[in-house]
Write an enzyme that holds these catalytic residues in place. Structure first.
Site, short mmCIF file in Angstrom:
data_model
loop_
_atom_site.label_atom_id
_atom_site.label_comp_id
_atom_site.label_asym_id
_atom_site.label_seq_id
_atom_site.Cartn_x
_atom_site.Cartn_y
_atom_site.Cartn_z
N GLU A 67 31.93 24.42 30.23
CA GLU A 67 31.03 23.40 30.79
C GLU A 67 31.82 22.19 31.26
O GLU A 67 31.50 21.60 32.31
CB GLU A 67 29.99 23.01 29.75
CG GLU A 67 28.99 24.11 29.45
CD GLU A 67 28.04 23.76 28.31
OE1 GLU A 67 27.00 24.41 28.19
OE2 GLU A 67 28.35 22.83 27.53
N ASP B 157 27.04 20.78 31.41
CA ASP B 157 25.85 21.49 30.97
C ASP B 157 24.70 21.27 31.95
O ASP B 157 23.96 22.19 32.29
CB ASP B 157 25.46 21.01 29.57
CG ASP B 157 24.18 21.64 29.06
OD1 ASP B 157 24.17 22.87 28.87
OD2 ASP B 157 23.18 20.91 28.87
#
Length: 230
Positions: free
Chosen positions: A121, A49
């Site tokens: 991610e 992320d």
């Protein structure tokens, strides 16, 4: 460690040859399938992320050197949100190689937006850990591709714009009501109706309430903005 045939094919679709294949295995392992010997992808998701965020921030600054922070922020949010990550994951068929527990598999986990976004991610983090930031940056920019240049349209928040339209005319905020729900529990389709105090309304359907609300707001906004006095 040697990748399975399916993961090797995915690695080629991704565009990265892993020096440490175990990182890719971990990135596609959901918590429902983890064991003491094989960790899940939650820690990688946390890292990915942040890597994605840095790549997108740099890309947006390069794309529009004159943009103010207030313009960049909604574009950034549109590029890094889970829905976008899940869309990218679908394009490279990440769902096909996810390692899921039986309950998740039976409930359609390979198609779930949250699982796909998290895994995307995690895969970014796996590339970063395996080969460094430049390798991760190359993968992200390739996968996100034209989304970066076209993000202005995606970043427009229709619900906010519709509320501003209403307030400018002395109307209260629009109301959003769930008027129908269909499909199986693991893949529901929501129908949301957006209604203004002047009686105008539009409905839209999507796989999440958030998307359905935005779609309904977009449709209603297009209608009211086409009015002569809008």
């Amino acid at each position: 460690m040697k990748l399975s045939r399916e993961l090797a094919a995915f690695s080629r679709r991704l565009g990265h040859d892993f020096a440490r294949p175990a990182l890719l295995v971990q990135a596609v392992t959901h918590a429902s399938m983890s064991t003491p010997a094989r960790g899940d992808n939650q820690r990688l998701e946390f890292l990915g992320d942040r890597v994605l965020g840095l790549v997108m921030a740099e890309a947006l600054l390069a794309e529009d050197p004159d943009a103010a922070e207030g313009q960049l922020a909604p574009r950034f949010n549109a590029l890094v949100r889970k829905e976008t990550c899940a869309d990218v994951a679908r394009e490279i068929d990440l769902g096909a190689v996810l390692k899921l527990g039986r309950s998740e598999m039976l409930s359609g986990g390979r198609r779930k937006q949250a699982l796909l976004g998290d895994a995307m991610e995690a895969v970014i983090a796996a590339v970063y850990t395996d080969a460094g930031f430049e390798a991760a940056r190359r993968i992200v920019l390739t996968l996100w591709g034209a989304r970066i240049g076209a993000v202005e349209a995606d970043a427009r928040d229709a619900k906010t714009a519709l509320q501003e339209w209403a307030q400018a005319r002395g109307l209260p905020p629009p109301d959003y009501a769930e008027t129908a729900r269909s499909g199986p529990d693991h893949a529901p389709v929501f129908t949301i109706t957006a209604t203004l105090a002047n009686g105008m309304s539009q409905s839209a359907s999507a796989g999440s309430k958030r998307h359905a609300q935005q779609a309904a707001a977009t449709a209603l906004l297009a209608r009211v903005e086409g009015m002569p006095d809008a």
